[in-house]
Motif scaffolding. Structure first.
Motif, short mmCIF file in Angstrom:
data_model
loop_
_atom_site.label_atom_id
_atom_site.label_comp_id
_atom_site.label_asym_id
_atom_site.label_seq_id
_atom_site.Cartn_x
_atom_site.Cartn_y
_atom_site.Cartn_z
N MET A 1 0.86 -1.18 0.00
CA MET A 1 0.00 0.00 0.00
C MET A 1 0.89 1.23 0.00
O MET A 1 1.72 1.43 0.88
CB MET A 1 -0.90 0.02 1.24
CG MET A 1 -1.81 1.24 1.29
SD MET A 1 -2.70 1.31 2.87
CE MET A 1 -3.62 -0.22 2.78
N ALA B 1 1.86 4.97 0.59
CA ALA B 1 1.39 6.00 1.51
C ALA B 1 1.20 7.31 0.77
O ALA B 1 2.06 7.74 0.01
CB ALA B 1 2.41 6.19 2.64
N SER B 2 0.06 7.95 0.96
CA SER B 2 -0.21 9.22 0.31
C SER B 2 0.39 10.34 1.13
O SER B 2 0.70 10.19 2.31
CB SER B 2 -1.72 9.43 0.17
OG SER B 2 -2.31 9.40 1.45
N GLN C 1 6.96 12.77 5.86
CA GLN C 1 6.49 11.90 4.79
C GLN C 1 7.24 10.58 4.79
O GLN C 1 6.66 9.50 4.58
CB GLN C 1 6.66 12.60 3.44
CG GLN C 1 6.08 11.83 2.26
CD GLN C 1 4.58 11.62 2.39
OE1 GLN C 1 3.87 12.47 2.96
NE2 GLN C 1 4.09 10.49 1.90
N ILE D 1 5.81 8.43 7.53
CA ILE D 1 4.52 7.87 7.13
C ILE D 1 4.72 6.67 6.21
O ILE D 1 4.03 5.64 6.33
CB ILE D 1 3.65 8.94 6.46
CG1 ILE D 1 3.19 9.97 7.50
CG2 ILE D 1 2.43 8.32 5.77
CD1 ILE D 1 2.51 11.18 6.92
N GLU D 2 5.67 6.76 5.30
CA GLU D 2 5.95 5.66 4.38
C GLU D 2 6.46 4.44 5.14
O GLU D 2 6.11 3.30 4.83
CB GLU D 2 6.95 6.11 3.31
CG GLU D 2 6.37 7.13 2.33
CD GLU D 2 7.40 7.66 1.36
OE1 GLU D 2 8.59 7.29 1.52
OE2 GLU D 2 7.02 8.43 0.46
N ASP E 1 3.61 2.79 6.87
CA ASP E 1 2.84 2.03 5.90
C ASP E 1 3.49 0.69 5.61
O ASP E 1 2.81 -0.34 5.49
CB ASP E 1 2.71 2.85 4.61
CG ASP E 1 1.74 2.23 3.62
OD1 ASP E 1 0.57 2.01 4.00
OD2 ASP E 1 2.15 1.93 2.48
N GLU E 2 4.82 0.67 5.54
CA GLU E 2 5.54 -0.57 5.30
C GLU E 2 5.35 -1.54 6.48
O GLU E 2 5.13 -2.74 6.28
CB GLU E 2 7.03 -0.28 5.10
CG GLU E 2 7.34 0.46 3.79
CD GLU E 2 8.79 0.88 3.70
OE1 GLU E 2 9.54 0.62 4.67
OE2 GLU E 2 9.17 1.49 2.69
N GLN F 1 2.85 -1.52 8.56
CA GLN F 1 1.45 -1.96 8.56
C GLN F 1 1.24 -3.08 7.55
O GLN F 1 0.46 -4.02 7.80
CB GLN F 1 0.52 -0.78 8.23
CG GLN F 1 -0.95 -1.10 8.39
CD GLN F 1 -1.31 -1.49 9.80
OE1 GLN F 1 -0.96 -0.78 10.75
NE2 GLN F 1 -1.96 -2.63 9.96
N ASN F 2 1.92 -3.01 6.42
CA ASN F 2 1.82 -4.08 5.42
C ASN F 2 2.33 -5.40 5.99
O ASN F 2 1.78 -6.47 5.70
CB ASN F 2 2.61 -3.71 4.17
CG ASN F 2 1.92 -2.62 3.35
OD1 ASN F 2 0.71 -2.43 3.44
ND2 ASN F 2 2.69 -1.90 2.55
N ASP G 1 -0.36 -6.71 8.31
CA ASP G 1 -1.46 -7.30 7.53
C ASP G 1 -1.06 -8.66 6.99
O ASP G 1 -1.88 -9.59 6.95
CB ASP G 1 -1.83 -6.36 6.38
CG ASP G 1 -2.46 -5.07 6.87
OD1 ASP G 1 -2.92 -5.04 8.03
OD2 ASP G 1 -2.48 -4.08 6.10
#
Length: 265
Positions: free
Chosen positions: A1, A3-4, A28, A31-32, A35-36, A38-39, A42
């Motif tokens: 995913m 990250a925006s 930023q 945040i990236e 996101d990593e 969080q992946n 998941d």
């Protein structure tokens, strides 16, 4: 995913410039990285689901001989299943009319079978003795989930005997338990076999599979509420009689005392 870019909310005229020292670029990047991470979480959750499914499949197979043994023992108890359903406090007590209950006296066996991968669905089988209502020996309803997760259901077509179709008898009289639920227009239990409108939210099917089937004995052994209420009323009446007797005795003692006081010169 991916990250925006984050929209950072800042307070105007803030005296706290610690957060402002962190550049938008650093934020930023953080945040990236989140996101990593969080992946990865998941991915582990998905792996856990697969492992849990394997464990469920293993123990589902191990339980089968015990379910079979339990069914054989239940067969020795007359009216076990109709009693179990009538005693259930949620769905069946409200849904069963008197004629439904009479028909379910011919129910001898109930079985719930989860499909091999478990996630794709299950089947509920109801076994009946020869009865005056329908020709079927087995009534079944299946619930399926396709690859996209859409639910569906299908069931046995009931072959009603002449004039015995309970689904066409509107306004059945609710049984004793049903009256307590104040169901205005009780439907027949057997309409469940023809209702496929919302297979994903079939309350009755879920109650049978997840609540009754794992331990039906707990509902079979539920005491008859009418008997309990009757016993309670008898106890209350006995209590009132005792109070009345005590009151009569007290009045008698008071009368004796008054007579004694009247004789003093």
């Amino acid at each position: 995913m991916a990250a925006s870019s984050a929209k950072v909310v800042r307070k105007e005229n803030s005296n706290h410039d610690g957060a402002d020292e962190t550049s938008e670029k650093e934020q930023q990047e953080a945040i990236e990285h989140i996101d990593e991470v969080q992946n990865e979480i998941d991915r582990l959750n998905e792996q856990a689901s697969e492992e849990i499914l394997k464990v469920e499949q293993k123990y589902n197979k191990l339980r089968q001989p015990f379910f079979q043994k339990r069914s054989d023992l239940i067969a020795k108890i007359p009216n076990f299943w109709v009693t179990t359903f009538v005693n259930h406090p949620q769905v069946f007590s409200a849904l069963l009319g008197e004629e439904d209950e009479e028909a379910l006296h011919y129910l001898t066996r109930v079985e719930v079978t989860e499909f091999e991968d478990i996630k794709s669905g299950y089947r509920i089988d109801f076994y009946f003795d020869e009865n005056p209502y329908f020709e079927n020996k087995i009534l079944s309803k299946e619930f399926h989930l396709n690859e996209s997760g859409d639910p569906s259901s299908k069931s046995t077509e009931i072959k009603w005997k002449a004039g015995k179709d309970l689904t066409k008898r509107a306004g059945q009289t609710p049984n004793k338990a049903g009256k307590k639920r104040q169901h205005e227009e009780p439907e027949s239990f057997f309409t469940w076999f023809t209702d496929h409108s919302d297979a994903g939210a079939d309350e009755l099917g879920e109650v049978v599979k997840d609540d009754i089937w794992p331990n039906p004995l707990q509902y079979y052994l539920v005491p008859d509420m009418d008997d309990e209420e009757g016993e309670g009323e008898e106890d209350e009446e006995e209590g009132l009689e005792d109070i009345d007797e005590e009151g009569d005795e007290d009045e008698g003692e008071e009368d004796d005392d008054e007579e004694g006081e009247g004789e003093v010169w």
